[in-house]
Design an enzyme around this catalytic site. Structure first.
Site, PDB file in Angstrom:
ATOM      1  N   LYS A 170      34.415  20.476  -3.195  1.00 60.74           N
ATOM      2  CA  LYS A 170      35.564  21.327  -3.459  1.00 60.74           C
ATOM      3  C   LYS A 170      35.935  21.235  -4.922  1.00 60.74           C
ATOM      4  O   LYS A 170      35.620  20.232  -5.570  1.00 60.74           O
ATOM      5  CB  LYS A 170      36.748  20.982  -2.555  1.00 60.74           C
ATOM      6  CG  LYS A 170      37.098  19.511  -2.385  1.00 60.74           C
ATOM      7  CD  LYS A 170      37.427  18.680  -3.568  1.00 60.74           C
ATOM      8  CE  LYS A 170      38.567  19.125  -4.448  1.00 60.74           C
ATOM      9  NZ  LYS A 170      38.662  18.324  -5.714  1.00 60.74           N
ATOM     10  N   TYR A 197      44.156  19.606  -2.732  1.00 59.48           N
ATOM     11  CA  TYR A 197      44.417  18.722  -1.595  1.00 59.48           C
ATOM     12  C   TYR A 197      45.809  18.966  -1.022  1.00 59.48           C
ATOM     13  O   TYR A 197      46.000  18.959   0.197  1.00 59.48           O
ATOM     14  CB  TYR A 197      44.279  17.258  -2.010  1.00 59.48           C
ATOM     15  CG  TYR A 197      42.877  16.802  -2.274  1.00 59.48           C
ATOM     16  CD1 TYR A 197      42.012  16.489  -1.226  1.00 59.48           C
ATOM     17  CD2 TYR A 197      42.397  16.673  -3.576  1.00 59.48           C
ATOM     18  CE1 TYR A 197      40.718  16.051  -1.475  1.00 59.48           C
ATOM     19  CE2 TYR A 197      41.100  16.243  -3.828  1.00 59.48           C
ATOM     20  CZ  TYR A 197      40.270  15.945  -2.772  1.00 59.48           C
ATOM     21  OH  TYR A 197      38.984  15.528  -3.015  1.00 59.48           O
TER      22      TYR A 197
END
Length: 377
Positions: free
Chosen positions: A146, A231
């Protein structure tokens, strides 16, 4: 705005048993579409898929390669690097044969190598699409770190390439396999304390070396939001179980020399269809921002720290500790992807999940640039 306050009750020092962990993980997984059942599907007991790591930087060196040694269904079979010295070092440390060592220009030759089943892309963000598409064309499944890429268009290209090749594409959302995060999802979706009303989520750290690639937009696609703010964004999505409908944001830069290309700090607010509001933040200016809190009608809960490789824990407003077993998150995500491939089951973290985050982050940047609330499709 980003405080971590869960009431004044004294914390219960007891932690969860293994039975409670399994129950929490299963219930949390069942409650959210992209957190599918935690149970491992049946596979051949001694079968392992060969993983090739693309990019041998710090994450591959210190986290992913060691984690591969702890997996049940995976093995480190190959590497891709543009640095001959790194290739030699890894060859010696992990006994990688010469035929399984590639550079970025000859990845197409993997098509003739049955030792490699999965390519794990761990390059700077803006290089993810190139390596993913090359791997897919070589007939390999792809696990990509990511953020998935730096634009919606590139994400869509990655998804299309893997679909055309008939291969799975997963994004490295390791916290989808982390027990304490799963427990917080379980609490939210079981409505233990009624309907969820608000979420606070934040993640940041003080970034050092001003020459590193994370501060170069052409490689990173953005600053703290793309790196670690994602996140916090993910936490709001898996806690709410919804997709946001609008976003407002503000960003700041206090060091225009160091942060000439990317944002230093950014705060954003999301609205969800049910009425849940999420207040989020990320920064490269200071450390200690690593938590989320969920507030429901009759109680609250959260994690602090919430997103690290280990030591994740938290508490609830009734005084109970959230302290499930810490696991190797990278080993868990790789084993899960291997099981999905071997049993022909879809991954719980597909490319479409990464694409959704990129769409929202692009809207966050637009909201910060314009000062306007941005509606999300």
């Amino acid at each position: 705005m980003f405080g971590f306050k869960l009431g004044q009750n004294r914390m219960n020092p007891s932690s969860y048993s293994r039975r409670e962990f399994c129950r929490a993980a299963t219930l949390a997984a069942a409650s959210v579409p992209f957190l599918s059942p935690f149970r491992a599907p049946a596979v051949e007991p001694d079968k392992k898929l060969g993983f090739a790591l693309v990019g041998l930087g710090s994450l591959s060196t210190h986290q992913i390669a060691p984690a591969l040694q702890q997996t049940q269904y995976c093995k480190l079979a190959g590497i891709v690097t543009g640095t001959p010295a790194k290739a030699e070092r890894w060859k010696q440390e992990y006994a990688i044969p010469d035929k399984n060592i590639y550079n970025y220009d000859n990845m197409d030759r993997m098509a003739d190598n049955p030792d490699i089943d999965v390519v794990y892309v761990v390059t700077p963000n803006a290089l993810h699409a190139d390596s993913t598409i090359k791997a897919a064309k070589a007939g390999k499944h792809v696990l990509c770190e990511k953020p998935m890429e730096v634009s919606v268009d590139k994400c869509e290209q990655m998804i299309a390439a893997c679909k055309q090749a008939g291969r799975q594409l997963a994004v490295g959302y390791r916290l989808h396999f982390e027990p304490n995060n799963l427990e917080c999802v379980r609490i939210a979706h079981s409505k233990m304390w009624g309907d969820l009303k608000m979420i606070e989520a934040s993640f940041g750290f003080h970034i050092g070396d001003p020459t590193q690639w994370r501060l170069k937009k052409e490689l990173s696609g953005g600053g703290c939001l793309m790196d670690v703010g994602i996140y916090a964004l993910q936490a709001t999505r898996y806690l709410s179980g919804e997709e946001p409908v609008s976003v407002s944001a503000v960003s700041t830069i206090t060091d225009p020399v160091k942060f000439k290309d990317v944002e230093e700090s950014i705060a954003w607010q999301l609205k969800f269809p049910s009425g849940v509001i999420a207040k989020c933040g990320s920064t490269y200016a200071f450390s200690g921002m690593d938590a989320f809190t969920a507030y429901a009608e009759q109680g609250s809960w959260g994690l602090d720290p919430a997103y690290g490789y280990g030591g994740i824990h938290g508490r609830r407003s009734d005084g109970a500790v959230i302290a499930l077993a810490n696991i190797d998150q990278f080993a868990a995500e790789m084993d899960n992807f291997a099981r999905c491939i071997m049993t022909n089951q879809p991954t719980r973290v597909p490319g479409e999940e990464g694409l959704r985050d990129i769409k929202i982050m692009m809207a966050i940047y637009e909201a910060a640039r314009t000062g306007q609330e941005i509606k999300l499709a």
